[in-house]
Design an enzyme around this catalytic site. Structure first.
Site, PDB file in Angstrom:
ATOM      1  N   LEU A   1      90.618  29.796  25.452  1.00  0.00           N
ATOM      2  CA  LEU A   1      89.728  28.745  25.715  1.00  0.00           C
ATOM      3  C   LEU A   1      90.100  27.455  24.821  1.00  0.00           C
ATOM      4  O   LEU A   1      90.005  27.715  23.521  1.00  0.00           O
ATOM      5  CB  LEU A   1      88.579  29.047  25.475  1.00  0.00           C
ATOM      6  CG  LEU A   1      88.068  30.420  26.259  1.00  0.00           C
ATOM      7  CD1 LEU A   1      86.517  30.789  26.185  1.00  0.00           C
ATOM      8  CD2 LEU A   1      88.278  30.267  27.829  1.00  0.00           C
ATOM      9  N   ALA A   2      90.418  26.332  25.267  1.00  0.00           N
ATOM     10  CA  ALA A   2      90.805  25.368  24.636  1.00  0.00           C
ATOM     11  C   ALA A   2      90.354  23.926  25.167  1.00  0.00           C
ATOM     12  O   ALA A   2      91.186  22.897  25.144  1.00  0.00           O
ATOM     13  CB  ALA A   2      92.410  25.243  24.299  1.00  0.00           C
TER      14      ALA A   2
ATOM     15  N   GLY B   1      87.500  22.195  24.592  1.00  0.00           N
ATOM     16  CA  GLY B   1      86.512  21.405  23.785  1.00  0.00           C
ATOM     17  C   GLY B   1      87.188  20.531  23.065  1.00  0.00           C
ATOM     18  O   GLY B   1      88.429  20.465  22.574  1.00  0.00           O
TER      19      GLY B   1
ATOM     20  N   ARG C   1      83.677  18.950  14.916  1.00  0.00           N
ATOM     21  CA  ARG C   1      83.859  18.778  13.641  1.00  0.00           C
ATOM     22  C   ARG C   1      84.795  18.235  13.093  1.00  0.00           C
ATOM     23  O   ARG C   1      85.060  18.258  11.863  1.00  0.00           O
ATOM     24  CB  ARG C   1      83.396  20.325  13.505  1.00  0.00           C
ATOM     25  CG  ARG C   1      81.847  20.656  13.641  1.00  0.00           C
ATOM     26  CD  ARG C   1      81.671  22.236  13.513  1.00  0.00           C
ATOM     27  NE  ARG C   1      82.012  22.784  14.972  1.00  0.00           N
ATOM     28  CZ  ARG C   1      81.908  24.124  15.075  1.00  0.00           C
ATOM     29  NH1 ARG C   1      81.444  24.905  14.274  1.00  0.00           N
ATOM     30  NH2 ARG C   1      82.275  24.725  16.316  1.00  0.00           N
TER      31      ARG C   1
ATOM     32  N   ASN D   1      81.716  37.897  14.956  1.00  0.00           N
ATOM     33  CA  ASN D   1      82.419  37.881  16.216  1.00  0.00           C
ATOM     34  C   ASN D   1      83.485  36.907  15.900  1.00  0.00           C
ATOM     35  O   ASN D   1      83.314  35.991  15.556  1.00  0.00           O
ATOM     36  CB  ASN D   1      81.613  37.234  17.265  1.00  0.00           C
ATOM     37  CG  ASN D   1      82.267  37.098  18.643  1.00  0.00           C
ATOM     38  OD1 ASN D   1      83.240  38.013  18.937  1.00  0.00           O
ATOM     39  ND2 ASN D   1      81.733  35.901  19.472  1.00  0.00           N
TER      40      ASN D   1
HETATM   41  C1  UD1 Z   1      82.638  30.633  18.661  1.00  0.00           C
HETATM   42  C2  UD1 Z   1      81.872  31.871  19.012  1.00  0.00           C
HETATM   43  C3  UD1 Z   1      81.300  32.541  17.723  1.00  0.00           C
HETATM   44  C4  UD1 Z   1      82.492  33.008  17.167  1.00  0.00           C
HETATM   45  C5  UD1 Z   1      83.497  31.997  16.883  1.00  0.00           C
HETATM   46  C6  UD1 Z   1      84.620  32.606  16.367  1.00  0.00           C
HETATM   47  C7  UD1 Z   1      80.770  31.236  21.121  1.00  0.00           C
HETATM   48  C8  UD1 Z   1      79.353  30.655  21.651  1.00  0.00           C
HETATM   49  N1  UD1 Z   1      80.687  31.269  19.901  1.00  0.00           N
HETATM   50  O1  UD1 Z   1      82.055  29.935  17.914  1.00  0.00           O
HETATM   51  O2  UD1 Z   1      80.500  33.811  18.289  1.00  0.00           O
HETATM   52  O3  UD1 Z   1      81.941  33.627  15.845  1.00  0.00           O
HETATM   53  O4  UD1 Z   1      83.624  31.390  18.066  1.00  0.00           O
HETATM   54  O5  UD1 Z   1      85.903  31.780  16.084  1.00  0.00           O
HETATM   55  O6  UD1 Z   1      81.492  31.409  21.727  1.00  0.00           O
HETATM   56  N2  UD1 Z   1      85.701  25.671  24.372  1.00  0.00           N
HETATM   57  C9  UD1 Z   1      85.895  25.590  25.775  1.00  0.00           C
HETATM   58  N3  UD1 Z   1      85.003  25.190  26.650  1.00  0.00           N
HETATM   59  C10 UD1 Z   1      83.475  24.823  26.124  1.00  0.00           C
HETATM   60  C11 UD1 Z   1      83.260  25.195  24.823  1.00  0.00           C
HETATM   61  C12 UD1 Z   1      84.277  25.675  24.034  1.00  0.00           C
HETATM   62  O7  UD1 Z   1      87.010  25.734  26.258  1.00  0.00           O
HETATM   63  O8  UD1 Z   1      82.743  24.644  27.021  1.00  0.00           O
HETATM   64  C13 UD1 Z   1      86.771  26.370  23.462  1.00  0.00           C
HETATM   65  C14 UD1 Z   1      86.843  25.388  22.414  1.00  0.00           C
HETATM   66  O9  UD1 Z   1      87.843  24.490  22.877  1.00  0.00           O
HETATM   67  C15 UD1 Z   1      87.303  26.206  21.264  1.00  0.00           C
HETATM   68  C16 UD1 Z   1      86.585  27.705  21.618  1.00  0.00           C
HETATM   69  O10 UD1 Z   1      86.257  27.672  23.078  1.00  0.00           O
HETATM   70  O11 UD1 Z   1      88.768  26.276  21.187  1.00  0.00           O
HETATM   71  C17 UD1 Z   1      85.612  28.157  20.776  1.00  0.00           C
HETATM   72  O12 UD1 Z   1      84.794  26.836  20.488  1.00  0.00           O
HETATM   73  P1  UD1 Z   1      84.089  26.393  19.347  1.00  0.00           P
HETATM   74  O13 UD1 Z   1      83.303  25.357  19.530  1.00  0.00           O
HETATM   75  O14 UD1 Z   1      85.085  26.483  18.339  1.00  0.00           O
HETATM   76  O15 UD1 Z   1      83.100  27.762  18.869  1.00  0.00           O
HETATM   77  P2  UD1 Z   1      82.541  28.402  17.618  1.00  0.00           P
HETATM   78  O16 UD1 Z   1      81.329  27.397  17.130  1.00  0.00           O
HETATM   79  O17 UD1 Z   1      83.825  28.284  16.469  1.00  0.00           O
HETATM   80 CA    CA Z   2      85.541  27.712  16.385  1.00  0.00          CA
END
Ligand code: UD1
Ligand code: CA
Length: 458
Positions: A10-11, A13, A17, A171
Site C-alpha cells: 500500500l503506497a 498516501g 508527516r 502492529n
Molecule cells: C499504520 C497502521 C498502524 C501500524 C503502522 C505500522 C493503519 C490504520 N494503521 O499506521 O496500525 O502500527 O502502520 O507501520 O493501517 N495508504 C494508502 N491509502 C490510504 C492510506 C494509507 O495506500 O488511504 C498507505 C500509505 O501510503 C502508507 C501505508 O498505507 O504507505 C500506511 O499508512 P500510514 O499513514 O503511514 O499509516 P501509519 O499511521 O503508520
Molecule cells: Ca507508516
C-alpha cells in the site's frame, strides 16, 4: 519460496508527516526510493507477483518503478482498508494468501517475511499479523489481546484508551490474509473512528468476532519492521541500513575506516582489501575494484574503478577508470571520462568527455575536454583544451608519447601528432606533425642595462 503468495504493497498516501512535495515512497534511501526497498524485500522473500496500490503522484511512481510490478489505483485515500479493497477486482479469482504490507517499511529481511508466511500457512489462519514488542510504542497500532491471549483487535493510537496506550506489542502493518476471508471483511469496514478512515487494522477484529482464526508472529527484531513517517525516522532508517550494508562489506574484506561518515548506495560493489576513508560517497551504479584507497572526501557517481587505484579529495561522475590509476587530490572528472591503466590525474584538474590512455599524466591545473589523449603523454601544468568557440564544441587529439609544455592552449579542432612537443606558453591553432616541436609564442627580448637606466629617472 512461495509463488502462490501474492504481495500487496500500500503506497497511495502522500505521507503528510514528511512535509514534502514528493510522495513519501519516492524519497531516496541509500540511492533508491523507499518503496523500492519494500518491493525488493518481498522479492527476496520469494514472492513473484507484486501489486502496488498507488494514488498520489501515481504517474511518477509508475515511471520510477517500471513494469516489474502490477499497479492498482486508489483514487481517494480513504484509509489502509480502503486501499487494500481496491485490489478486489484484480484478485477476484485468486484463492490463495496475500502478503500485505505498507510501502514505508524498507528495512525488512527475508527472515521477517519468510517467518510470517510460514507461520500463516502452518496455522491455517484467516489472518496472521506480524507484531513487535517495543520499548516505545508511540505512533503504532496496539495489539489488544483477550484473557486467553487471543487477539481481540488492533487499536490505532488515536483511538486507544489510556490503558491500551500502555500496550507495548504493536502492529507492524505486515500481514498475511487468506484472500477469500479478507475481501468480505473489507467490505464490512466502517469509518467511525478519530481519523474517519477505513482502517485495515479493523479487519483482524472483524474476523475474530466472526470466529475465524487470527494468529500472530512476533518479529525477532523490532528495528527491521519499523516504518518511516517523517524525516527523523527516514534518518534513523538510513543509519540502520547503512550500518547493516557497511558491516556486510567489511565482513567481505573491505576496510571501512568510519561507518558514520561513509555513504554507499545499495547495489554498489567494492572489492577486497580496498580501504574507504571518511567522507566517501559511492552513489548510483558504482563498482570499485580491489586494493584501492578511496577517500578521504571522494564522491564517485555511476563510475567503475579498476584495482589498485588511489583517489582522494575528488569527484568522479559517469566515468570509467582502469587499474593503477591515481586521481587527486582535488580533481573533477565529469561525465564521459575514460582513464586507462596507470594514468595519473593530479591536483586541480578538470576532465570532461576525455579519454586518457595508459600511463599518461595530467598532473596539475589543467582543463581537458572533448579530447583523446594517447599512451604515455605528458600534459604540463595549466594546459587548456579550448574546446568551445561560443557556439560549438570541438575535439582535440594528442597522440602517443606527445609532450605538452606548461600553460599551453590547444585550440580545437586540433591534433598534436605522436611524439611531438609543444613549447610552454604556446597557443596552438594548427595541427602539429608527429615528432615536431611547435612553438607559438613571442620571442623574448632582453634589453641590456634597462633597469639601471630607468631606476635613476624615477
Ligand atoms: C499504520 C497502521 C498502524 C501500524 C503502522 C505500522 C493503519 C490504520 N494503521 O499506521 O496500525 O502500527 O502502520 O507501520 O493501517 N495508504 C494508502 N491509502 C490510504 C492510506 C494509507 O495506500 O488511504 C498507505 C500509505 O501510503 C502508507 C501505508 O498505507 O504507505 C500506511 O499508512 P500510514 O499513514 O503511514 O499509516 P501509519 O499511521 O503508520
Ligand atoms: Ca507508516
Amino acid at each position: 519460496m512461495d509463488s502462490d503468495f501474492v504481495a500487496v504493497i500500500l503506497a497511495a498516501g502522500l505521507g503528510k508527516r514528511m512535509k514534502s512535495s514528493l510522495i513519501k515512497g519516492l524519497h531516496p534511501l541509500l540511492g533508491r526510493p523507499i518503496v523500492w526497498h519494500v518491493i525488493q524485500s518481498v522479492r527476496d522473500a520469494g514472492v513473484g507477483r507484486v501489486i502496488l496500490v498507488v494514488g498520489h503522484q501515481e504517474d511518477r511512481v509508475r515511471a520510477t518503478l517500471g513494469s516489474g510490478v502490477e499497479y492498482v489505483t486508489q483514487k481517494e485515500q480513504l484509509g489502509t482498508g480502503h486501499a487494500l479493497l481496491q485490489t478486489q477486482d484484480l484478485l477476484q479469482d485468486f484463492q490463495g494468501d496475500m502478503l500485505v504490507l505498507y510501502g514505508d517499511t524498507p528495512l525488512l529481511t527475508p527472515r521477517d517475511l519468510g517467518g510470517l508466511m510460514e507461520a500463516h500457512r502452518s496455522v491455517g489462519a484467516a489472518v496472521t499479523i506480524l507484531t513487535a514488542v517495543v520499548d516505545d510504542p508511540t505512533g503504532y497500532g496496539r495489539i489488544v489481546r483477550g484473557r486467553r491471549g487471543e487477539v481481540e483487535n488492533v487499536v490505532e493510537e488515536k483511538d486507544a484508551t489510556p490503558e491500551q496506550l500502555e500496550i507495548c506489542e504493536v502492529n507492524t502493518g505486515i500481514y498475511c490474509f487468506r484472500a477469500k476471508e479478507a475481501f468480505p471483511a473489507l467490505l464490512q469496514l466502517g469509518c467511525n473512528n478519530t481519523q474517519g478512515e477505513y482502517y485495515l487494522t479493523d479487519v483482524p477484529g472483524l474476523l475474530a468476532r466472526a470466529g475465524k482464526k487470527v494468529a500472530t508472529v512476533v518479529s525477532p527484531d523490532p528495528q527491521t519492521v519499523s516504518n518511516i513517517n517523517d524525516r527523523v525516522q527516514l534518518h534513523a532508517a538510513a543509519s540502520f541500513m547503512r550500518n547493516r550494508n557497511l558491516a556486510g562489506m567489511a565482513r567481505a574484506g573491505v576496510t571501512v575506516v568510519s561507518f558514520e561518515t561513509t555513504f554507499v548506495d545499495v547495489g554498489v560493489v567494492v572489492g577486497q582489501d580496498t580501504v574507504l576513508y571518511p567522507m566517501t560517497f559511492l552513489e548510483g551504479n558504482c563498482r570499485v575494484g580491489s586494493g584501492c584507497v578511496i577517500g578521504p572526501n571522494v564522491t564517485l557517481r555511476n563510475t567503475v574503478i579498476g584495482d589498485d587505484c588511489r583517489i582522494s579529495y575528488s569527484v568522479v561522475e559517469d566515468s570509467r577508470v582502469g587499474s593503477g590509476v591515481t586521481i587527486g587530490p582535488f580533481a573533477h572528472l565529469r561525465p564521459g571520462s575514460d582513464i586507462r591503466d596507470g594514468a595519473r590525474i593530479g591536483n586541480f584538474t578538470e576532465l570532461k568527455n576525455a579519454l586518457v590512455d595508459e600511463g599518461s599524466k595530467i598532473p596539475h591545473h589543467s582543463y581537458i575536454g572533448d579530447t583523446r589523449i594517447g599512451k604515455g603523454v605528458n600534459i604540463g601544468a595549466g594546459t587548456v583544451t579550448v574546446n568551445y568557440d561560443g557556439r560549438q564544441k570541438h575535439s582535440t587529439s594528442i597522440e602517443d608519447g606527445a609532450f605538452i609544455g606548461c600553460n599551453a592552449n590547444l585550440i580545437a579542432p586540433v591534433t598534436v601528432g605522436a611524439g611531438a612537443y609543444v613549447a610552454a606558453g604556446s597557443t596552438i591553432n594548427q595541427d602539429v606533425p608527429a615528432q615536431a616541436l611547435a612553438v607559438a609564442r613571442n620571442r623574448q627580448v632582453n634589453k641590456e642595462g634597462w633597469a639601471a637606466k630607468n631606476r635613476g629617472t624615477k
